[in-house]
Design an enzyme around this catalytic site. Sequence first.
Site, PDB file in Angstrom:
ATOM      1  N   HIS A 255       0.883  -1.273  -0.125  1.00  0.00           N
ATOM      2  CA  HIS A 255      -0.075  -0.016  -0.173  1.00  0.00           C
ATOM      3  C   HIS A 255       0.961   1.342   0.099  1.00  0.00           C
ATOM      4  CE1 HIS A 255      -2.947  -2.845   2.365  1.00  0.00           C
ATOM      5  NE2 HIS A 255      -3.559  -2.480   1.001  1.00  0.00           N
TER       6      HIS A 255
ATOM      7  N   GLN B  10     -17.903  -7.373  -0.904  1.00  0.00           N
ATOM      8  CA  GLN B  10     -17.018  -8.312  -1.612  1.00  0.00           C
ATOM      9  C   GLN B  10     -16.845  -9.396  -0.882  1.00  0.00           C
ATOM     10  OE1 GLN B  10     -14.015  -4.983  -1.760  1.00  0.00           O
ATOM     11  NE2 GLN B  10     -12.508  -6.714  -1.645  1.00  0.00           N
TER      12      GLN B  10
ATOM     13  N   MET C  45       3.329  -9.210  -0.414  1.00  0.00           N
ATOM     14  CA  MET C  45       2.725  -8.557   0.544  1.00  0.00           C
ATOM     15  C   MET C  45       1.310  -8.710   0.659  1.00  0.00           C
ATOM     16  SD  MET C  45       5.127  -5.940   2.348  1.00  0.00           S
ATOM     17  CE  MET C  45       6.944  -6.092   2.386  1.00  0.00           C
ATOM     18  N   SER C  46       0.778  -8.874   1.669  1.00  0.00           N
ATOM     19  CA  SER C  46      -0.927  -8.893   1.843  1.00  0.00           C
ATOM     20  C   SER C  46      -1.227  -8.771   3.082  1.00  0.00           C
ATOM     21  CB  SER C  46      -1.347 -10.401   1.241  1.00  0.00           C
ATOM     22  OG  SER C  46      -2.785 -10.727   1.555  1.00  0.00           O
ATOM     23  N   SER C  47      -2.417  -8.033   3.505  1.00  0.00           N
ATOM     24  CA  SER C  47      -2.936  -7.782   4.650  1.00  0.00           C
ATOM     25  C   SER C  47      -3.164  -9.223   5.523  1.00  0.00           C
ATOM     26  CB  SER C  47      -4.210  -7.099   4.629  1.00  0.00           C
ATOM     27  OG  SER C  47      -3.775  -5.962   4.294  1.00  0.00           O
ATOM     28  N   ARG C  48      -3.498 -10.184   4.499  1.00  0.00           N
ATOM     29  CA  ARG C  48      -4.008 -11.613   4.866  1.00  0.00           C
ATOM     30  C   ARG C  48      -2.649 -12.530   5.469  1.00  0.00           C
ATOM     31  NH1 ARG C  48      -8.308 -10.997   0.820  1.00  0.00           N
ATOM     32  NH2 ARG C  48     -10.293 -11.214   1.973  1.00  0.00           N
TER      33      ARG C  48
ATOM     34  N   ASP D 159      -3.239  -8.030  -7.204  1.00  0.00           N
ATOM     35  CA  ASP D 159      -4.553  -8.480  -7.352  1.00  0.00           C
ATOM     36  C   ASP D 159      -4.852  -8.095  -8.763  1.00  0.00           C
ATOM     37  OD1 ASP D 159      -5.437  -8.935  -4.651  1.00  0.00           O
ATOM     38  OD2 ASP D 159      -5.242  -7.011  -4.152  1.00  0.00           O
TER      39      ASP D 159
HETATM   40  O1  PAF Z   1      -7.980  -4.203  -2.997  1.00  0.00           O
HETATM   41  C1  PAF Z   1      -8.730  -3.889  -2.201  1.00  0.00           C
HETATM   42  O2  PAF Z   1      -8.236  -3.521  -0.992  1.00  0.00           O
HETATM   43  C2  PAF Z   1     -10.020  -3.859  -2.200  1.00  0.00           C
HETATM   44  O3  PAF Z   1     -10.417  -4.898  -3.114  1.00  0.00           O
HETATM   45  C3  PAF Z   1     -10.523  -2.438  -2.628  1.00  0.00           C
HETATM   46  C4  PAF Z   1     -10.093  -2.169  -4.039  1.00  0.00           C
HETATM   47  C5  PAF Z   1     -10.133  -1.481  -1.733  1.00  0.00           C
HETATM   48  C6  PAF Z   1     -12.125  -2.481  -2.798  1.00  0.00           C
HETATM   49  O4  PAF Z   1     -12.798  -2.578  -1.372  1.00  0.00           O
END
Ligand code: PAF
Length: 292
Positions: free
Chosen positions: A40, A64, A187-190, A153
């Site tokens: 990010h 989502q 990297m990923s929040s998960r 993503d």
């Molecule tokens: O990639 C993400 O974090 C989410 O899918 C997004 C683009 C903020 C939409 O909620």
Amino acid sequence: MSEPFIITSVREMKERAAAARAEGATISFVPTMGFLHEGHASLMREGRRRGDLLVLSIFVNPTQFGVGEDFESYPRDLGRDRRIARDCGVDIIFAPPAREMYPAGFQTWVNVETVSLPLCGASRPGHFRGVTTVVAKLFNIVKPSFAFFGEKDYQQLTVIRRMVADLNMEVEIVGMPTVREPDGLAMSSRNSYLSSAERQSALCLSRALYSASTLYRSGVVSVAALREEVLGILEREPDARVDYVEFRDGESLEEREVADDHTLLAVAVRIGTTRLIDNVIVGRGITWKEKC
Ligand code: PAF
């Protein structure tokens, strides 16, 4: 760096953004679900470089997530996010509650058809409808000149580019390279869900992508052979359960049987209960610190 200003109401966010535009400012926008990491940060830094006003949204978007997915447990830490955002030069954090984004009576959805169907669209029905709906709403609220998304993503980026083109939205979508840990993990929040043993097992994703793209670059173009290489690596990992390994055109996301420089290799794998995704454009290959 000054503290970012936090806005929680749609009306106030619209007014602030409109006032900035009226003064001739260009707006850079980074939509996120928070629990920020270096991936990010790379989007925010690029946003800072390109626009006059940098807006970050933090919203864990319920629409989502499917039934039984991790909406409730998705990591959240606004205090920490705020410090990271400040260090990246964010001016405004837009962090609305769900009722602001989805008030009573909400019933309009944005659905991008073909490119939403395969890969994560097949494993997570309805996921991209939630993504495109919330991103369209956020674009309408902030009306940015530039919006930044990670290539990690990849399908999401493709779906959003399609939506923006099809709906004549006036925003430039900027895709940014995946940021990896020194050992290759994307990297990923998960990643925060992984135990230290699982964290080690999760390295099979980047290893598999590296091997297949190296094989491609040595002249192997048969998708069957490249898939075998990927599955061989993933299936040797006892903690890993493969969701998909797919070779698709990097733009249309149509399936490929013969790879070329634009072919996307995308994988989704469960490590324990955590579902991770990663990808590479085989002609470009991937590298990370410990591989340099
Ligand atoms: O990639 C993400 O974090 C989410 O899918 C997004 C683009 C903020 C939409 O909620």
